[in-house]
Design an enzyme around this catalytic site. Structure first.
Site, PDB file in Angstrom:
ATOM      1  N   ASP A  52      50.429  43.930  46.045  1.00 30.41           N
ATOM      2  CA  ASP A  52      50.513  44.992  45.038  1.00 30.41           C
ATOM      3  C   ASP A  52      50.929  46.314  45.685  1.00 30.41           C
ATOM      4  OD1 ASP A  52      48.115  45.568  46.288  1.00 30.41           O
ATOM      5  OD2 ASP A  52      46.982  45.888  44.440  1.00 30.41           O
ATOM      6  N   SER A  53      51.169  46.284  47.012  1.00 32.09           N
ATOM      7  CA  SER A  53      51.839  47.404  47.685  1.00 32.09           C
ATOM      8  C   SER A  53      53.216  47.614  47.062  1.00 32.09           C
ATOM      9  CB  SER A  53      51.979  47.121  49.190  1.00 32.09           C
ATOM     10  OG  SER A  53      52.521  45.827  49.402  1.00 32.09           O
ATOM     11  N   ASP A  91      49.331  38.698  44.919  1.00 30.27           N
ATOM     12  CA  ASP A  91      48.216  39.644  44.882  1.00 30.27           C
ATOM     13  C   ASP A  91      47.816  39.906  43.436  1.00 30.27           C
ATOM     14  OD1 ASP A  91      46.559  41.124  46.474  1.00 30.27           O
ATOM     15  OD2 ASP A  91      48.041  42.663  46.965  1.00 30.27           O
ATOM     16  N   LYS A 121      45.502  36.417  45.952  1.00 32.21           N
ATOM     17  CA  LYS A 121      44.640  37.243  46.799  1.00 32.21           C
ATOM     18  C   LYS A 121      43.966  38.271  45.915  1.00 32.21           C
ATOM     19  CE  LYS A 121      46.239  40.651  49.627  1.00 32.21           C
ATOM     20  NZ  LYS A 121      45.550  41.814  49.050  1.00 32.21           N
ATOM     21  N   GLU A 123      40.896  41.670  46.076  1.00 34.53           N
ATOM     22  CA  GLU A 123      40.159  42.577  46.953  1.00 34.53           C
ATOM     23  C   GLU A 123      38.673  42.604  46.603  1.00 34.53           C
ATOM     24  OE1 GLU A 123      41.936  46.489  46.829  1.00 34.53           O
ATOM     25  OE2 GLU A 123      43.929  45.718  47.329  1.00 34.53           O
ATOM     26  N   GLU A 190      41.597  44.786  56.430  1.00 32.71           N
ATOM     27  CA  GLU A 190      42.496  45.947  56.478  1.00 32.71           C
ATOM     28  C   GLU A 190      41.738  47.196  56.902  1.00 32.71           C
ATOM     29  OE1 GLU A 190      44.942  46.514  53.006  1.00 32.71           O
ATOM     30  OE2 GLU A 190      45.667  48.469  53.726  1.00 32.71           O
TER      31      GLU A 190
HETATM   32  O1  KIV Z   1      49.433  44.728  48.855  1.00 34.56           O
HETATM   33  C1  KIV Z   1      49.656  44.387  50.019  1.00 34.56           C
HETATM   34  O2  KIV Z   1      50.790  44.425  50.513  1.00 34.56           O
HETATM   35  C2  KIV Z   1      48.527  43.930  50.795  1.00 34.56           C
HETATM   36  C3  KIV Z   1      48.728  43.702  52.260  1.00 34.56           C
HETATM   37  C4  KIV Z   1      49.095  44.927  52.966  1.00 34.56           C
HETATM   38  C5  KIV Z   1      47.578  43.013  52.883  1.00 34.56           C
HETATM   39  O3  KIV Z   1      47.477  43.733  50.273  1.00 34.56           O
END
Ligand code: KIV
Length: 273
Positions: A52-53, A91, A121, A123, A190
């Site tokens: 989600d970056s 994510d 994934k 958090e 992280e």
């Molecule tokens: O959103 C993302 O790119 C991430 C990674 C940096 C682990 O969660």
């Protein structure tokens, strides 16, 4: 050509998990579209993470909080159509797994059905265990994410290294154990001190993937835009830039613009007769 030749086998979740303690760190890289997924795979990434970056490096938001399921799916589908061998992890964006287990399962399943993701994934620690269990019950593997979790930026008051105090470090070790016991197949660590990441790595039986967490993890992940220098401006201390694609792109575009303005582009060879 031998009978066994053909495309290399896909990296599966069990294969990824079994790399814990193998001595060869896992290589995870973010990807958001055809260009980044193609480069990441050709460069040898074991796992493509549609992070989600995306919100920061592709969509221009100041944080990951505005990222929606539709944003994530739009990019996860592109990566899903592109990847050949690497494990594909999507994510789950903020609020896609906080409103109840059913909602979390429905959203996780969209990544599998619509994008071909192998896993999702999310958090957080013990507070997320009900959502994690429900997603696992639906047969979808889950990767955890602890430490500096960007979706918690408002609670953390900024992007700060987590787990510097002894009590906070102990709590992170406990949270990692809770995630591993809940059944995640891997945990992203992280923005935590390297000794703490090593301690967590030795205390859980699933691979830890570090970003800003030192060399003691079972693998490393970076945002591809940071690794390749795709955007101008400073990068966090934990990033090593292996290219300056932004600089190369600006220089290439400047040369093309000069050629256009001087009447040197297109040539006869670049035109149809
Ligand atoms: O959103 C993302 O790119 C991430 C990674 C940096 C682990 O969660």
């Amino acid at each position: 050509m031998s009978a066994s030749s053909g495309p290399p086998p896909r990296v599966t979740v069990p294969a990824f998990r079994s790399r814990k303690g193998s001595g060869t760190p896992l290589v995870v890289l973010t990807a958001y579209d055809v260009a980044t997924a193609t480069a990441a795979e050709a460069g040898g990434a074991d796992c493509l993470l549609v992070g989600d970056s995306l919100g920061n490096v592709v969509l221009g938001h100041a944080s990951t909080l505005p990222v929606t399921m539709e944003d994530m799916l739009h990019h996860a589908r592109a990566v899903g159509r592109t990847r050949a061998r690497a494990l594909l992890v999507a994510d789950m964006p903020w609020l896609s797994y906080h409103l109840g287990a059913d909602d979390a399962v429905r959203n996780a399943a969209r990544f599998v059905r619509e994008a071909g993701a192998d896993a999702v994934k999310l958090e957080g620690g013990s507070r997320r265990v009900p959502a994690i269990r429900a997603i696992l019950d639906a047969e979808i593997p889950v990767m955890g994410h602890l430490g500096l979790t960007p979706q918690s930026v408002l609670r953390m008051g900024g992007y700060r290294v987590q787990g510097r105090e002894a009590a906070e470090a102990d709590a992170l070790v406990r949270e990692a154990r809770v995630l591993a016991e809940a059944g995640v197949f891997s945990i992203v660590l992280e923005g935590i001190p390297a000794p703490l990441a090593s301690r967590i790595t030795s205390e859980v039986d699933v691979p830890t993937i570090g970003i800003g967490a030192g060399a003691g993890c079972d693998g490393q992940v970076l945002v591809i835009h940071d690794l390749l220098g795709m955007l101008p401006g400073p990068v966090p201390r934990f990033v090593r830039r292996y290219a300056d694609l932004h600089g190369s792109a600006v220089e290439a575009i400047r040369r093309w613009a000069e050629d256009v303005r001087a009447g040197r582009f297109p040539s006869e060879d670049e035109s149809y007769g």
